[in-house]
Design a protein around this motif. Structure first.
Motif, PDB file in Angstrom:
ATOM      1  N   UNK A 255       4.815  -3.983   1.831  1.00 43.22           N
ATOM      2  CA  UNK A 255       3.786  -3.931   2.637  1.00 43.22           C
ATOM      3  C   UNK A 255       4.239  -4.634   3.789  1.00 43.22           C
ATOM      4  N   UNK A 256       4.331  -3.970   4.960  1.00 37.86           N
ATOM      5  CA  UNK A 256       4.746  -4.779   6.013  1.00 37.86           C
ATOM      6  C   UNK A 256       3.771  -4.449   7.263  1.00 37.86           C
ATOM      7  N   UNK A 257       3.382  -5.648   8.346  1.00 35.69           N
ATOM      8  CA  UNK A 257       2.451  -5.547   8.973  1.00 35.69           C
ATOM      9  C   UNK A 257       0.954  -5.494   8.497  1.00 35.69           C
ATOM     10  N   UNK A 258       0.709  -6.096   7.320  1.00 33.13           N
ATOM     11  CA  UNK A 258      -0.465  -6.253   6.446  1.00 33.13           C
ATOM     12  C   UNK A 258      -0.582  -7.630   6.320  1.00 33.13           C
ATOM     13  N   UNK A 259      -1.632  -8.525   7.122  1.00 32.32           N
ATOM     14  CA  UNK A 259      -1.871 -10.017   6.571  1.00 32.32           C
ATOM     15  C   UNK A 259      -2.549 -10.241   5.426  1.00 32.32           C
ATOM     16  N   UNK A 260      -2.648 -11.417   4.898  1.00 30.89           N
ATOM     17  CA  UNK A 260      -2.939 -11.813   3.644  1.00 30.89           C
ATOM     18  C   UNK A 260      -4.541 -11.587   3.402  1.00 30.89           C
ATOM     19  N   UNK A 261      -5.230 -11.457   4.548  1.00 29.66           N
ATOM     20  CA  UNK A 261      -6.789 -11.212   4.408  1.00 29.66           C
ATOM     21  C   UNK A 261      -6.923 -10.061   4.622  1.00 29.66           C
ATOM     22  N   UNK A 262      -6.154  -9.018   4.656  1.00 32.62           N
ATOM     23  CA  UNK A 262      -6.388  -7.697   4.927  1.00 32.62           C
ATOM     24  C   UNK A 262      -6.748  -7.015   3.350  1.00 32.62           C
ATOM     25  N   UNK A 263      -7.772  -6.176   3.201  1.00 33.94           N
ATOM     26  CA  UNK A 263      -8.298  -5.690   1.812  1.00 33.94           C
ATOM     27  C   UNK A 263      -7.314  -4.513   1.588  1.00 33.94           C
ATOM     28  N   UNK A 264      -6.718  -3.765   2.580  1.00 37.15           N
ATOM     29  CA  UNK A 264      -5.933  -2.695   2.073  1.00 37.15           C
ATOM     30  C   UNK A 264      -4.389  -3.146   2.054  1.00 37.15           C
ATOM     31  N   UNK A 265      -3.687  -3.045   0.991  1.00 36.17           N
ATOM     32  CA  UNK A 265      -2.300  -3.219   1.023  1.00 36.17           C
ATOM     33  C   UNK A 265      -1.864  -2.356   0.000  1.00 36.17           C
ATOM     34  N   UNK A 266      -1.328  -0.880   0.730  1.00 33.54           N
ATOM     35  CA  UNK A 266      -0.995   0.168  -0.238  1.00 33.54           C
ATOM     36  C   UNK A 266       0.414  -0.215  -1.114  1.00 33.54           C
ATOM     37  N   UNK A 267       1.136  -1.027  -0.487  1.00 29.63           N
ATOM     38  CA  UNK A 267       2.442  -1.335  -1.255  1.00 29.63           C
ATOM     39  C   UNK A 267       1.997  -1.943  -2.766  1.00 29.63           C
ATOM     40  N   UNK A 268       1.047  -2.882  -2.609  1.00 31.18           N
ATOM     41  CA  UNK A 268       0.381  -3.797  -3.742  1.00 31.18           C
ATOM     42  C   UNK A 268      -0.024  -2.729  -4.669  1.00 31.18           C
ATOM     43  N   UNK A 269      -0.724  -2.005  -4.460  1.00 25.35           N
ATOM     44  CA  UNK A 269      -1.642  -0.998  -4.740  1.00 25.35           C
ATOM     45  C   UNK A 269      -0.621  -0.038  -5.864  1.00 25.35           C
ATOM     46  N   UNK A 270       0.480   0.218  -4.958  1.00 30.62           N
ATOM     47  CA  UNK A 270       1.762   1.047  -5.879  1.00 30.62           C
ATOM     48  C   UNK A 270       2.336   0.341  -6.772  1.00 30.62           C
ATOM     49  N   UNK A 271       2.662  -1.072  -6.475  1.00 29.42           N
ATOM     50  CA  UNK A 271       3.228  -1.851  -7.504  1.00 29.42           C
ATOM     51  C   UNK A 271       2.496  -1.927  -8.650  1.00 29.42           C
TER      52      UNK A 271
END
Length: 290
Positions: free
Chosen positions: A40-56
């Motif tokens: 995930x690039x361009x996603x801060x730690x406060x954002x709820x949407x993190x597509x890379x983490x969802x995929x992992x």
């Protein structure tokens, strides 16, 4: 050692591409195959949407290991990290933090995971505080308190009164939750510049809290003088802030008062906070004198 096929890697950064490359390299050093790394690039730690983490998280299966370079890259907060840990435990998945294995299905592993989470959150908050102190260009909170105490104890050589303003950013938590910490930093820095630009020579401004600034106004003759400066600051602050295609309307609730010679910082602070709360209750983007 587990085969690469059972290792799934995840890395995240908000804006720094070099940092993301370093995290990817570390994941490869820990044995994660290239096609098993999710980012995930361009996603801060406060954002709820993190597509890379969802995929992992979708890629790991029972018996696999989720590999992360650092705990603060995985979760937004302590509750978020614990929720992820509980999900891994339920699915029988081990967590690797920079090569150190934690099995959340075991009591000891779960305890260490929660302890590490708490310290990681503390570290992020501490770094964020230091970063914002630098971005705002204002004195630190301890320095501001020291200047206030000195001013309260000093004789009134520049005039009959010391005016004091407490400027609180309205809905600052909502701003950071909506657009992220990076935008919160922009708001802090911008408002700090605007406040400084409205002040007279000899006035001072410093940080007084995470989203508060304290203004010292020596040599004022009445509370009306303090109110005039408070209104000037309010008007300057309410101008929209434009950043990265986003327009943010950040306003201030201001408490204004005249310092009483010899009074304590605690007494003055209580009076200022009461006035600031009154400004908020009146609709925010305004000031109240006490």
């Amino acid at each position: 050692m587990k085969p690469p096929s059972s290792l799934v890697g995840y890395a995240r950064c908000s804006v720094d591409e070099q940092d993301l490359n370093a995290q990817e390299q570390r994941l490869r050093e820990l044995g994660v195959a290239e096609d098993r790394i999710y980012l995930d690039q361009g996603f801060t730690g406060t954002e709820t949407e993190r597509p890379g983490l969802d995929q992992a998280l979708a890629a790991v299966r029972t018996g696999d290991t989720l590999v992360v370079p650092k705990l603060d890259r995985l979760a937004r907060s302590a509750p978020d990290a614990c929720a992820i840990g509980n999900d891994l435990a339920r699915r029988g998945i081990t967590l690797s933090l920079d090569g150190q294995l934690y099995d959340p299905t075991q009591p000891m592993g779960k305890m260490f995971f929660e302890i590490l989470t708490t310290f990681a959150e503390f570290e992020v908050d501490l770094l964020r505080t230091r970063s914002r102190e630098g971005l705002s260009g204002l004195t630190t909170i301890p320095e501001t308190l020291a200047r206030l105490e000195f001013s309260l104890d000093s004789p009134r050589v520049h005039g009959p009164h010391l005016g004091v303003l407490l400027c609180d950013i309205d809905h600052f938590t909502t701003i950071t939750e909506t657009w992220g910490d990076a935008f919160g930093d922009v708001v802090l820095a911008t408002l700090a510049v605007r406040i400084r630009q409205t002040l007279r020579q000899g006035d001072t401004v410093g940080r007084f809290g995470p989203d508060e600034a304290l203004v010292l106004l020596p040599g004022v003759h009445s509370i009306d003088n303090v109110a005039q400066i408070a209104e000037k600051i309010r008007c300057c602050a309410e101008e929209p802030i434009h950043h990265s295609g986003v327009t943010i309307q950040a306003t201030l609730s201001i408490g204004a008062t005249l310092a009483v010679p010899g009074e304590s910082v605690e007494t003055l602070r209580s009076r200022l906070e009461t006035a600031t709360d009154a400004a908020k209750e009146a609709g925010r983007n305004g000031f109240t004198c006490a």
